[in-house]
Design an enzyme around this catalytic site. Structure first.
Site, PDB file in Angstrom:
ATOM      1  N   GLY A  32      25.504 -47.612  38.289  1.00  8.50           N
ATOM      2  CA  GLY A  32      24.097 -47.263  38.480  1.00  8.50           C
ATOM      3  C   GLY A  32      23.525 -47.979  39.695  1.00  8.50           C
ATOM      4  O   GLY A  32      24.261 -48.427  40.564  1.00  8.50           O
ATOM      5  N   HIS A  38      26.563 -44.384  47.151  1.00  4.28           N
ATOM      6  CA  HIS A  38      26.978 -43.588  45.991  1.00  4.28           C
ATOM      7  C   HIS A  38      26.743 -42.098  46.267  1.00  4.28           C
ATOM      8  O   HIS A  38      27.551 -41.255  45.872  1.00  4.28           O
ATOM      9  CB  HIS A  38      26.170 -43.980  44.753  1.00  4.28           C
ATOM     10  CG  HIS A  38      26.359 -45.398  44.325  1.00  4.28           C
ATOM     11  ND1 HIS A  38      25.391 -46.355  44.487  1.00  4.28           N
ATOM     12  CD2 HIS A  38      27.415 -46.025  43.733  1.00  4.28           C
ATOM     13  CE1 HIS A  38      25.819 -47.509  44.002  1.00  4.28           C
ATOM     14  NE2 HIS A  38      27.054 -47.348  43.552  1.00  4.28           N
ATOM     15  N   GLN A 150      34.984 -47.534  50.168  1.00  6.80           N
ATOM     16  CA  GLN A 150      35.817 -48.509  50.897  1.00  6.80           C
ATOM     17  C   GLN A 150      35.166 -49.894  50.929  1.00  6.80           C
ATOM     18  O   GLN A 150      35.837 -50.892  51.136  1.00  6.80           O
ATOM     19  CB  GLN A 150      36.045 -48.011  52.325  1.00  6.80           C
ATOM     20  CG  GLN A 150      36.964 -48.918  53.141  1.00  6.80           C
ATOM     21  CD  GLN A 150      36.757 -48.736  54.623  1.00  6.80           C
ATOM     22  OE1 GLN A 150      36.809 -47.612  55.120  1.00  6.80           O
ATOM     23  NE2 GLN A 150      36.514 -49.818  55.341  1.00  6.80           N
TER      24      GLN A 150
END
Ligand code: PAF
Length: 282
Positions: A32, A38, A150
């Site tokens: 979250g 994201h 990454q």
């Protein structure tokens, strides 16, 4: 957007998708506090598996040490659902702690030789928690693709090893680091930084850029690259270095001479916040 709470619901959803068109599903595991990093993972997942993307939101207690920030880790569930929906995710999987760790749970995954390197060295038990929860998530979702950033390069190495060793059959896809315009790598923990600390934190990305330019100029010696990164971090005396490492990205073991694909990674404390950054060398 549908919010699934149990492993049974997630598995049923995934199996139904597989039946309706043959393609498997993509999973984007998160804790979250979603940000643009994201969002880039979700977009990549949606491109690969349109209509079949699950985003998991679970602040996993087992990957936090006793003196770490589990209790205060940012929890922004409503905004996370909105972001995931906007980026085209199909479902959210938001289980309870009891759902992921049923009473009496006694099974954990240790990726030997990697779990205690880089962040695992400074955060004992961290990668055991990460590997365990990701194995549970991949198993529940029966995902054939899983997307990771990454920025958590050591985590990527641990999870790739785990997926290969356990023959999980999930392909891990790694997406590039997303940065603010001034270079700071996006992290859910950036919200902890004061204005002054945020300024200090820029030394991490400056160190990474310095190393990249030295490598572009032909420097390959680990000792020189590490020294250059240390000098840049030292420009911010308030910043406490955790590690500077040049390693093989698969094994996380140090290398003396950088090769294409080597991982150069740094971690430092800015106030009470531990930040990481890295580059995969050309
Ligand atoms: O990278 C993260 O956010 C977490 O470590 C992960 C992979 C979701 C496991 O809790």
């Amino acid at each position: 957007m549908q919010i699934l709470r149990t492993v049974e619901e997630l598995r049923a959803w995934s199996r139904a998708r597989r039946c309706d068109g043959g393609q498997g599903i993509a999973l984007v595991p998160t804790m979250g506090a979603l940000h643009e990093g994201h969002a880039s993972l979700i977009r990549a997942a949606v491109e690969a598996r349109p209509g079949r993307v699950a985003v998991s939101i679970f602040v996993n207690p087992t990957q936090f040490g006793p003196n770490e920030d589990f209790a205060k880790y940012p929890r922004t569930f409503k905004a996370d659902c909105e972001l995931a929906e906007r980026e085209g995710a199909t479902v959210i999987f938001a289980p309870s702690v009891e759902e992921m760790y049923p009473a009496g749970a006694a099974t954990f995954i240790e990726v030997e030789g990697l779990s205690d390197r880089l962040d695992g060295k400074s955060r004992p038990g961290h990668f055991r928690g990460v590997a365990t929860v990701v194995a549970k998530l991949l198993n529940a979702a029966e995902a054939d693709l899983a997307f990771f950033g990454q920025k958590d390069a050591a985590q990527v190495a641990v999870l790739r090893r785990m997926v290969a060793d356990l023959r999980l059959g999930t392909k891990t896809v790694v997406c590039p680091i997303v940065r603010e315009v001034d270079g700071l790598a996006l992290s859910s923990r950036n919200v902890y930084l004061s204005a002054e600390e945020r300024k200090q934190a820029l030394a991490l990305s400056r160190a990474i850029r310095r190393v990249e330019s030295l490598v572009a100029g032909g420097e390959r010696l680990s000792i020189r690259l590490m020294e250059a990164a240390r000098d840049v971090l030292a420009e911010e005396p308030a910043l406490r270095m955790d590690y500077i490492e040049l390693v093989d990205w698969e094994t996380l073991w140090p290398v003396l001479i950088a090769a294409p694909g080597s991982l150069f990674a740094v971690a430092a404390w800015v106030g009470n916040t531990r930040l990481i950054d890295n580059t995969i060398l050309q």
